[in-house]
Design a protein around this motif. Structure first.
Motif, short mmCIF file in Angstrom:
data_model
loop_
_atom_site.label_atom_id
_atom_site.label_comp_id
_atom_site.label_asym_id
_atom_site.label_seq_id
_atom_site.Cartn_x
_atom_site.Cartn_y
_atom_site.Cartn_z
N ASN A 26 0.89 -1.31 -0.01
CA ASN A 26 0.16 -0.58 0.26
C ASN A 26 1.06 1.73 0.11
OD1 ASN A 26 -2.44 -1.19 -0.17
ND2 ASN A 26 -2.15 -1.64 2.05
N SER A 27 1.63 1.20 -0.70
CA SER A 27 2.82 2.26 -0.67
C SER A 27 1.91 3.46 -1.94
CB SER A 27 4.14 1.88 -1.54
OG SER A 27 4.19 1.42 -2.31
N PRO A 28 2.24 4.34 -1.99
CA PRO A 28 1.65 5.40 -2.55
C PRO A 28 1.94 4.83 -3.84
CG PRO A 28 3.36 6.97 -1.03
CD PRO A 28 3.54 5.09 -0.63
N GLU A 29 3.13 4.41 -4.51
CA GLU A 29 3.38 4.29 -5.17
C GLU A 29 2.94 2.96 -5.34
OE1 GLU A 29 6.87 6.52 -4.28
OE2 GLU A 29 6.02 4.24 -3.57
N GLU A 30 2.46 2.09 -5.09
CA GLU A 30 1.22 0.80 -5.40
C GLU A 30 -0.30 1.76 -5.44
OE1 GLU A 30 1.99 -2.36 -6.24
OE2 GLU A 30 4.40 -1.54 -5.82
N LEU A 31 -0.62 2.02 -4.71
CA LEU A 31 -1.82 2.63 -4.87
C LEU A 31 -1.74 3.52 -6.02
CD1 LEU A 31 -1.87 4.05 -1.10
CD2 LEU A 31 -3.20 2.08 -2.17
N ALA A 32 -1.30 4.36 -6.81
CA ALA A 32 -1.18 5.18 -7.59
C ALA A 32 -1.51 4.09 -9.22
CB ALA A 32 0.29 6.04 -7.88
N GLU A 33 -0.76 2.74 -9.00
CA GLU A 33 -1.04 1.57 -10.04
C GLU A 33 -2.05 1.17 -10.35
OE1 GLU A 33 1.64 -2.07 -11.58
OE2 GLU A 33 2.31 -1.04 -10.13
N MET A 34 -2.59 0.96 -8.93
CA MET A 34 -3.86 0.32 -9.09
C MET A 34 -4.56 1.45 -9.65
SD MET A 34 -4.41 -2.24 -5.45
CE MET A 34 -3.56 -0.78 -4.36
N GLU A 36 -4.35 3.84 -11.28
CA GLU A 36 -4.16 3.60 -12.84
C GLU A 36 -4.74 3.01 -13.78
OE1 GLU A 36 -0.84 4.51 -16.18
OE2 GLU A 36 -0.21 4.84 -13.82
N LYS A 37 -4.73 1.55 -13.75
CA LYS A 37 -5.51 0.34 -13.54
C LYS A 37 -6.17 0.80 -13.78
CE LYS A 37 -1.36 -2.86 -12.72
NZ LYS A 37 -0.91 -4.43 -11.90
N SER A 40 -8.05 2.83 -16.44
CA SER A 40 -7.88 2.96 -17.55
C SER A 40 -9.21 2.09 -17.83
CB SER A 40 -6.57 1.97 -17.80
OG SER A 40 -6.76 0.69 -17.44
N GLN A 41 -9.95 1.43 -17.63
CA GLN A 41 -11.02 0.72 -17.91
C GLN A 41 -10.52 -0.71 -18.90
OE1 GLN A 41 -14.02 2.84 -18.90
NE2 GLN A 41 -14.18 3.63 -17.43
N ALA A 42 -9.43 -0.93 -18.76
CA ALA A 42 -8.96 -2.19 -20.22
C ALA A 42 -8.90 -3.45 -19.54
CB ALA A 42 -7.12 -1.93 -20.08
N ASN A 43 -9.41 -3.64 -17.80
CA ASN A 43 -9.96 -4.46 -17.49
C ASN A 43 -10.93 -4.75 -16.36
OD1 ASN A 43 -9.98 -7.83 -16.41
ND2 ASN A 43 -8.18 -7.98 -17.13
N PRO A 44 -12.42 -4.31 -16.35
CA PRO A 44 -13.22 -4.20 -15.77
C PRO A 44 -12.96 -5.75 -14.26
CG PRO A 44 -14.13 -3.82 -18.10
CD PRO A 44 -12.87 -4.54 -18.23
N PHE A 269 -9.82 9.05 -9.30
CA PHE A 269 -10.68 7.85 -10.93
C PHE A 269 -12.05 8.49 -10.00
CE2 PHE A 269 -10.10 4.52 -7.87
CZ PHE A 269 -10.85 3.78 -7.70
N MET A 270 -12.33 8.36 -8.51
CA MET A 270 -13.75 8.46 -7.94
C MET A 270 -14.60 9.19 -8.40
SD MET A 270 -11.95 7.03 -3.94
CE MET A 270 -13.96 6.60 -3.18
#
Length: 275
Positions: A26-34, A36-37, A40-44, A269-270
């Protein structure tokens, strides 16, 4: 004022919350990556999983914040975000409300005092459990969540009928543990303030807390609070009964129904999902 931790179990559970909040996952980097994914709506389908992980992180963060002496407004806003993440899971492109899993986070929803989202939640649970709406089915497995939905929607007559049916013909299976819940709901339907208070007090006794911990509590609440006692205290206040039971497992500051003037989304994103 910082809440008092009265035993080692409370200390250990708070440490568990802290560990989750501060983990590398749950680091800032990991949260930001989640985020972003998800955006992107690439994989609902995968987004649903990621949203669930974010929700779990916020549950730990809310408990950690409060029990380290955090302010009520921040805590309440975190609870709002937990509920809104569930709401987002049910909207396009995810379209996965998963009503059967939503009930598990019911405590945080009510603590948010965010009426539009609480209304959405109560309707979701009602639609999922409506097949158990006959009072004669009041001792079915779906009774617990349907009763909460009825209470939130103000259907006090049906709520009372079902509670009375449960009390008069109590089940002999595992659902008998909800007898005290039906006693609360019947008292609520009758406007019996003493009956409501008695049920809430019973739910924070050591025996009840231990007996119901596997049902009532989650990974970030067990040993710290009494979830059902808090929920019923909130419900009583929503109906105008200002009941506050004195217990270290029932933070009195959480109980009054006082929506925030402004609720802020935790992740960018929310903001694309107004309600």
């Amino acid at each position: 004022m910082k809440p008092t931790l009265i035993n080692d179990k409370m200390v250990a559970r708070l440490q568990h919350c802290d560990n989750r909040v501060n983990s590398d996952f749950n680091s800032p980097e990991e949260l930001a990556e989640m985020c972003e994914k998800i955006e992107s709506q690439a994989n609902p389908d995968h987004s649903v999983t990621l949203i669930s992980l974010l929700s779990s992180y916020l549950e730990a963060k809310a408990m950690s914040h409060w029990f380290h002496g955090g302010d009520l407004a921040t805590f309440k806003n975190l609870c709002y975000n937990i509920l809104k993440l569930k709401y987002i899971s049910g909207q396009p492109p995810c379209n996965n409300p998963r009503a059967h899993s939503v009930i598990g986070d019911r405590l945080f929803y009510l603590l948010s005092d965010h009426e539009p989202l609480i209304s959405w939640f109560s309707q979701l649970m009602y639609d999922y459990e409506v097949k158990y709406s006959e009072p004669s089915m009041a001792n079915s497995a779906g009774n617990y969540s349907l009763q909460l939905a009825l209470a939130l929607q103000g259907d006090i007559d049906l709520l009372g009928e079902r509670a009375e049916c449960f009390i008069e013909t109590p089940p002999k299976n595992w659902t008998k543990r909800f007898l005290v819940d039906s006693q609360f709901y019947l008292a609520l339907a009758k406007g019996d303030e003493q009956g409501m208070e008695a049920a809430i007090k019973e739910l924070v006794t050591p025996r009840r807390l231990n007996y119901r911990k596997d049902w009532d509590e989650g990974a970030f609440t067990q040993g710290l609070i009494g979830t059902s006692a808090i929920i019923y205290s909130k419900l009583a206040w929503r109906y105008g009964y200002e009941i506050i039971v004195d217990s270290p497992y029932l933070p009195k500051e959480w109980i009054p129904v006082q929506p925030l003037e402004n609720y802020e989304d935790e992740f960018d994103f929310m903001k694309a999902f107004p309600i």
